[in-house]
Design an enzyme around this catalytic site. Structure first.
Site, PDB file in Angstrom:
ATOM      1  N   ASP A 166      -0.042  -6.392   4.898  1.00 42.92           N
ATOM      2  CA  ASP A 166      -0.409  -5.242   5.724  1.00 42.92           C
ATOM      3  C   ASP A 166      -1.437  -4.376   4.983  1.00 42.92           C
ATOM      4  OD1 ASP A 166       0.268  -3.547   8.133  1.00 42.92           O
ATOM      5  OD2 ASP A 166       0.731  -2.113   6.543  1.00 42.92           O
ATOM      6  N   GLU A 226      -4.226  -8.402   6.867  1.00 41.05           N
ATOM      7  CA  GLU A 226      -4.725  -7.508   7.902  1.00 41.05           C
ATOM      8  C   GLU A 226      -5.840  -6.662   7.295  1.00 41.05           C
ATOM      9  OE1 GLU A 226      -3.343  -3.643  10.542  1.00 41.05           O
ATOM     10  OE2 GLU A 226      -2.797  -3.921   8.441  1.00 41.05           O
ATOM     11  N   ASN A 279       0.801  -1.228   0.000  1.00 40.44           N
ATOM     12  CA  ASN A 279       0.000   0.000   0.000  1.00 40.44           C
ATOM     13  C   ASN A 279       0.832   1.275   0.000  1.00 40.44           C
ATOM     14  OD1 ASN A 279      -2.584   1.556   0.515  1.00 40.44           O
ATOM     15  ND2 ASN A 279      -1.415   2.096   2.353  1.00 40.44           N
ATOM     16  N   HIS A 282      -6.681  -1.433   1.727  1.00 40.93           N
ATOM     17  CA  HIS A 282      -6.302  -0.201   1.032  1.00 40.93           C
ATOM     18  C   HIS A 282      -5.648  -0.469  -0.323  1.00 40.93           C
ATOM     19  CE1 HIS A 282      -7.468   2.171   4.461  1.00 40.93           C
ATOM     20  NE2 HIS A 282      -6.764   1.377   5.237  1.00 40.93           N
TER      21      HIS A 282
END
Length: 919
Positions: free
Chosen positions: A329, A374, A181, A333
């Protein structure tokens, strides 16, 4: 290397309509005590990601194995104000390797090591916390600078290779934390080193003066000078400064934590990021020890989109070192298609590594590349992420579970996770992004976590009561304190080691079915049976003193069993094994020794099914062949079979009828017998529950789980609404099940049973008035849904003797096949009248009672109050049929249209959760 072959659960799919019938399973014959010298030497169990025991370590905060790299890139271990909240502490890959050599992770039963990102991070710092009271470096691996190089604080390429190879030799998979991201922030150190940004005279040596914080350096930076910032990430990111695309307001375009956001939506080349062009041009010699060899060809403009380039760089780590999986992670997004792309490229890279390194540990493993994500706030519900490369998601809900009432949690997790080979979660009690679990309750929490169905994650130091550290104005920093090697809590550590090893030996813990045996002390069984692999254990929590444990569903009389916690053994007698419980109250019961007797099994391992027929695979180990019977007779005289033989049962069986499968095999050491019972269930069966809504409740919904036969179960958020039937009574029918565990809830947070309490187990229809269950309506008004609202249906004969299967809309269905319709006064028609009470319509379908249905293509027919004529082929008219039309030609019975009526629409899968991220 682990001598046992790897097993990935998804390679052994379960039949979703089957529910294991624990009570019908006869355990294997007792093993010979001489088969093995000591049960303590039992090998680790088969590996499965579904039984993953993950140890998550922030490498920098764990163990310093090489002090020579502690100040790489000029990074200090304490900032200019004397704090080490956000600095690098010295932990590195050599430290992890040292602990592998010492057996620290194998002693914990760890089979997966998740380490923080080892690739190069931003060299400098940014202000830490809201108050800017400390310097914050990228010690945690979330502030990437260069994906093609090792971060020197972590170690060299050689260090990385040694670490991964040693982990693999111990049967431990390695997972990297990766970020797709965003890269790291712009720091004074990197601006100075790579010539970007408008610093107005200040450099990497700047420190806060009087009245300033570590945030104050921003006051000197000109973020409006587009030409000065052109040398940073350029068109690769959106950043909200001059010359860059502004940060957006959606999950996919926002700048999380004000970090620059990779433009992963871009699908064509925008050139190489300027900072990477500058950096790589400076690193032509003297850097080979840190450049990942498989990424060396990627250190140039590839003429592809930024995200494509990043994916290739991340996959290079897999191809170079044999990395087994990624933890993604900030997953929500990034476009889902990008995660699928990363999964595909990494999977191919892992296969290349295995082919290119055939003699390395782990090269012969068969499990696929694994990804967990996540997704902030995600719980135990299957979402769209599982359709885009993810095998698992982080489970944020377990940390707040009631550990004093675990049955509801264990039953729910086992039911949801282990009935779907393409779904799993990774649960934790402590996290670097939330909080550390109460350090005074880590023995209880360790038991609860390590015995949880699905994958579990230990956060480094949970096993040794690592204390919360200095945190400054950022409440999460204290969760990331240095490992407490000088003050390990040995009681906690010993407990986690015993339970962790027990889990690692037994695939049934994470990947098996769950069945409660007793409430006091709390006792349960886990069992696993797939592709000839059988495993079962019994666990007792809250035991004290001499404890007699019912193990009859798992171990036969005469079997020697062992409490893995104390090492004590017992012989099963009368279905019970007696142990002196440890002060922890935990008894972990396993078979004491491996048997040399034949092992016979069936997959599925008994239970109920709701299809016309069911295929069952027979297995035999330690014997050339076995024998079986399906009539309950002595299998030693039965039909011969070999390992992998497939048989079909169910054809011609009536609903409710059972068949007994008995298996037998013999070798030089003796014989073994197994017995399984299969019951054919009516697919149109169902369970109806009624609930009397309290005055202060909103409209109630029904959450249900642990269904048998297995049904499509809702998540908490998608619990279906109940239907008002009369007064304050509401109902809901769970289609196709004989039993379920239920919880009533409304949209304001009210629920019954209360929060963290197990649900009601129902095996029959019932009325719950808020205090107790009743077999009939306790208000004495008869079956809710009856009243003075009537529907009369004339049915033109397609079926000679038609039945009407119906319910008042939203109410309870009649038992299959329904009610025989009466002959009417009009020749060629049958009719039936139904009182639908307060309902607005009647929902119905028709059958001949022999399995042929007319159900409007499984959409059913709906009739408002009044008289209706159904003339076949979906034609419905108002009023009774005219006598003159009684000689019309009959239509063909539409039996081929559907084998069953349409009953319920299952709720949708859980949508991705919303929430904020923590950096």
């Amino acid at each position: 290397m682990n001598p046992l072959a790897a097993v990935k659960a998804e390679y052994i799919p379960e039949l979703p309509q089957l529910q294991a019938a624990n009570e019908s399973h006869v355990p294997l014959e007792a093993a010979s005590a001489a088969a093995q010298a000591d049960a303590a030497e039992l090998q680790s169990g088969l590996f499965s990601w579904d039984n993953a025991n993950v140890y998550f370590v922030l490498t920098d905060r764990f163990m310093d194995g090489d002090s020579s790299n502690n100040n790489s890139y000029g990074r200090p271990q304490r900032d200019a104000t004397g704090k080490n909240i956000g600095t690098f502490h010295g932990g590195d890959l050599k430290g992890l390797t040292q602990k592998l050599q010492e057996g620290y992770f194998t002693d914990l039963g760890t089979n997966v090591l998740w380490i923080s990102a080892p690739y190069e991070q931003m060299h400098g710092w940014v202000g830490g916390g809201n108050g800017g009271d400390f310097a914050h470096y990228g010690y945690h691996g979330y502030y990437a600078l260069d994906y093609t190089m090792m971060d020197r604080n972590m170690g060299t390429v050689s260090d990385m290779r040694e670490f991964v190879d040693l982990a693999h030799s111990q049967g431990i998979r390695v997972v990297l934390d990766v970020v797709l991201n965003h890269p790291g922030y712009s720091t004074l150190k990197d601006m100075e080193e790579y010539g970007f940004g408008a610093r107005n005279g200040i450099g990497a040596g700047w420190t806060p003066g009087s009245g300033q914080t570590w945030h104050s350096f921003h006051d000197q930076i000109d973020y409006n000078n587009a030409s000065a910032w052109a040398g940073w990430w350029g068109s690769w990111v959106r950043a909200g400064i001059a010359g860059y695309e502004n940060c957006g307001g959606s999950d996919l375009t926002q700048c999380v934590g004000n970090l620059p956001d990779f433009r992963t939506n871009v699908n064509s080349s925008v050139g190489l990021a300027p900072i990477l062009r500058t950096k790589w041009a400076k690193e032509t010699t003297g850097h080979d020890a840190w450049i990942v060899p498989s990424a060396s060809g990627l250190r140039k403009d590839l003429g592809i989109a930024p995200a494509d380039h990043i994916v290739k760089m991340l996959a290079a780590w897999v191809e170079e070192f044999g990395i087994d999986g990624f933890r993604a992670d900030t997953a929500k997004h990034v476009e889902l298609s990008r995660w699928q792309q990363l999964k595909n490229e990494s999977s191919a890279a892992l296969q290349r590594w295995r082919q290119n390194n055939p003699n390395k540990p782990g090269a012969d493993w068969k499990d696929s590349f694994w990804m967990t994500g996540e997704v902030w706030g995600h719980g135990v519900g299957k979402s769209e992420y599982f359709s885009y490369g993810f095998d698992s998601v982080i489970n944020f809900s377990f940390q707040d579970s009631n550990l004093n009432a675990l049955e509801g949690t264990y039953a729910e997790y086992a039911s949801k996770i282990n009935s779907d080979p393409n779904f799993n979660v990774l649960s934790y009690i402590s996290s670097h992004d939330t909080r550390l679990y109460d350090r005074s309750r880590l023995i209880q929490a360790g038991s609860a976590l390590l015995l949880l169905p699905g994958g579990v994650q230990t956060f480094y130091g949970d096993e040794a009561a690592r204390a919360f550290g200095d945190t400054g104005s950022d409440p999460q920093q204290g969760t990331r304190s240095s490992m407490n090697w000088s003050s390990l809590n040995q009681d906690v550590l010993s407990h986690w080691q015993k339970v962790g090893q027990f889990r690692n030996r037994h695939i049934a813990i994470g990947a098996g079915s769950h069945a409660k045996i007793a409430d006091a002390p709390y006792t349960f069984k886990r069992s696993y049976s797939k592709n000839g692999t059988q495993d079962q254990v019994v666990v007792v929590m809250g035991a004290s003193g001499t404890t007699k444990v019912n193990v009859s569903s798992a171990f036969a009389d005469g079997s020697t069993v062992r409490d893995a916690y104390t090492g004590n053994e017992a012989v099963v007698s009368g279905g019970f094994a007696t142990f002196a419980a440890h002060a922890s109250g935990l008894i972990l019961i396993e078979r004491a020794a491996e048997s040399d007797l034949p092992a016979v099994s069936a997959s599925p391992a008994g239970g109920s099914f709701n299809t016309d027929s069911l295929t069952v695979t027979l297995h035999v180990k330690k014997a050339e062949s076995g024998k079986y019977t399906l009539d309950g007779s002595n299998p030693s005289q039965g039909i011969p079979y070999t390992d992998g033989t497939v048989i079909t049962i169910g054809n011609g069986m009536e609903f409710g009828e059972s068949v007994t499968l008995r298996l037998y095999a013999v070798n030089g050491d003796g014989s073994s017998l197994q017995e399984y019972s299969f019951t054919k269930k009516n697919p149109d069966a169902g369970l109806t529950v009624y609930f009397k809504k309290p005055a202060d409740w909103g409209a109630p919904s029904l959450y249900y789980y642990n269904t048998s036969p297995k049904a499509n179960e809702p998540t908490w958020a998608t619990s279906p609404a109940m239907t008002r039937v009369s007064g304050d009574w509401y109902s809901y029918r769970i289609a196709g099940v004989d039993s379920a565990t239920v919880i009533f809830k409304d949209n304001s947070g009210k629920q019954n049973p209360g929060q963290n309490q197990p649900g009601f187990i129902r095996t029959s229809d019932g009325w719950y008035d808020g205090q107790q269950w009743h077999d009939t309506n306790p208000d004495g008004t008869g079956n809710p849904g009856t009243g003075g609202n009537k529907v009369t249906i004339y049915y033109k004969h397609g079926f000679t003797a038609p039945y009407i299967h119906y319910r008042p809309e939203g109410g309870t269905w009649t038992p299959v096949p329904g009610i025989a319709m009466e002959a009417s006064e009009v020749a060629g028609y049958s009719k039936y009248t139904v009182d639908i009470g307060t309902a607005s319509r009647l929902e119905a379908c028709f059958t001949d009672g022999k399995g042929n249905w007319d159900s409007n293509n499984m959409n059913n027919y709906f009739f408002a109050a009044g008289t209706w004529t159904y003339s076949g082929n979906g034609q419905i008219t108002t009023g009774a049929p005219a006598a003159a039309r009684s000689a019309d030609v009959m239509y063909l019975a539409p039996g081929a249209e559907s084998s069953q009526p349409a009953e319920e629409e299952f709720p949708p899968e859980e949508a991705p959760q919303e929430g904020a991220e923590a950096a």
